[in-house]
Design an enzyme around this catalytic site. Structure first.
Site, short mmCIF file in Angstrom:
data_model
loop_
_atom_site.label_atom_id
_atom_site.label_comp_id
_atom_site.label_asym_id
_atom_site.label_seq_id
_atom_site.Cartn_x
_atom_site.Cartn_y
_atom_site.Cartn_z
N GLN A 174 91.22 55.61 53.50
CA GLN A 174 91.70 54.14 53.70
C GLN A 174 93.08 54.05 53.90
O GLN A 174 93.57 53.05 54.42
CB GLN A 174 91.34 53.31 52.41
CG GLN A 174 89.82 53.18 52.18
CD GLN A 174 89.78 52.41 50.87
OE1 GLN A 174 89.60 52.87 49.76
NE2 GLN A 174 89.53 50.96 51.04
N GLY A 211 90.27 50.83 43.08
CA GLY A 211 90.24 52.29 43.57
C GLY A 211 90.67 52.27 45.05
O GLY A 211 90.80 51.21 45.78
N HIS A 269 82.01 54.23 44.79
CA HIS A 269 82.37 53.69 46.14
C HIS A 269 83.53 54.53 46.85
O HIS A 269 83.40 54.62 48.00
CB HIS A 269 83.15 52.16 45.73
CG HIS A 269 83.58 51.51 46.80
ND1 HIS A 269 82.91 50.07 47.27
CD2 HIS A 269 84.84 51.39 47.63
CE1 HIS A 269 83.80 49.77 48.34
NE2 HIS A 269 84.77 50.65 48.46
N GLU A 270 84.36 54.84 46.02
CA GLU A 270 85.47 55.96 46.64
C GLU A 270 84.83 57.18 47.16
O GLU A 270 85.12 57.69 48.16
CB GLU A 270 86.50 56.28 45.69
CG GLU A 270 87.21 55.03 44.90
CD GLU A 270 87.37 54.04 46.08
OE1 GLU A 270 87.96 54.28 47.13
OE2 GLU A 270 87.46 52.48 45.75
N HIS A 276 83.68 56.38 50.47
CA HIS A 276 84.56 56.44 51.54
C HIS A 276 84.81 58.12 51.75
O HIS A 276 84.98 58.18 53.35
CB HIS A 276 85.79 56.05 50.77
CG HIS A 276 85.99 54.44 50.91
ND1 HIS A 276 85.93 53.71 52.06
CD2 HIS A 276 86.21 53.65 50.26
CE1 HIS A 276 86.14 52.35 51.78
NE2 HIS A 276 86.19 52.41 50.66
N CYS A 318 85.53 45.73 49.53
CA CYS A 318 86.52 46.81 50.02
C CYS A 318 87.72 46.41 50.37
O CYS A 318 87.74 45.54 51.42
CB CYS A 318 85.53 47.61 50.93
SG CYS A 318 86.20 49.16 51.44
N LEU A 319 89.01 47.20 50.09
CA LEU A 319 90.13 46.79 50.68
C LEU A 319 90.20 46.91 52.35
O LEU A 319 91.11 46.33 53.01
CB LEU A 319 91.16 47.46 50.19
CG LEU A 319 91.52 47.20 48.61
CD1 LEU A 319 92.30 48.33 47.81
CD2 LEU A 319 92.04 45.95 48.46
NI NI Z 1 86.58 50.46 49.63
#
Ligand code: NI
Length: 178
Positions: A51, A46, A130-131, A134, A88-89
């Site tokens: 991000q 995702g 999670h998204e 964000h 998380c990226l």
């Molecule tokens: Ni993340």
């Protein structure tokens, strides 16, 4: 269409509450394309617009064979509880158990501006939540106890000091990060 740099913990945009999309136009569709390209480049499940430095309510998911964009997403039902390790990226190399509802119902617009409603469980439900976090400026570490969070963040800062606040996605990212 482009692979964009991913913003990393410490970049202010990750803490911004993203703005609603008024009209799903070509600019929004281009943002969706960039999110898909960047998520694929990072092997993510995702990715949210924050991000890649854009505080607008757009995110994409690619989990368990389900690939979709969500614009102005909302969770309208949530039940159950499930605790799983999450990453998380935007916080590379950090992982922790996070408890979240196991099943959700999502409402959003797709990239054609059409309403979608989706029942999601397990990894898809987790990635969607999670998204959505964000888009509200919330990171998975915010779900940890203060002590765990402090330990994780201080260790992470030590390991990642002097690194830039954005980085180019790498295909060797651990799987199932978002
Ligand atoms: Ni993340």
């Amino acid at each position: 269409m482009a692979i964009r740099d991913i913003h990393i913990l410490g970049s202010p945009v990750l803490r911004h509450r993203a703005e609603e999309i008024e009209t799903v136009d070509d600019e929004v569709r281009a943002l969706v394309e960039d999110l898909f390209d960047t998520m694929a480049a990072a092997s993510g499940v995702g990715l949210a617009a924050n991000q890649i430095g854009v505080a607008r309510r757009v995110a994409v998911i690619n989990a368990e064979g389900q690939t979709f964009a969500m614009i102005n997403p909302r969770i309208v039902e949530a039940d159950g509880r499930d605790s799983t390790e999450e990453g998380c990226l935007s916080i590379p190399d950090a992982f922790a158990e996070v408890a979240r509802p196991q099943r959700i119902v999502l409402e959003a617009l797709n990239e054609d501006g059409e309403p979608i409603r989706m029942d999601a469980t397990a990894l898809v439900a987790r990635a969607v939540q999670h998204e959505l976090d964000h888009l509200d400026g919330v990171l998975f570490i915010d779900h940890l106890s203060p002590l765990k969070r402090q330990l994780l963040v201080s260790r992470w800062k030590k390991d990642h000091r002097n690194e830039p606040l954005t980085r180019t996605p790498r295909l060797e990212e651990p799987e199932e990060t978002a």
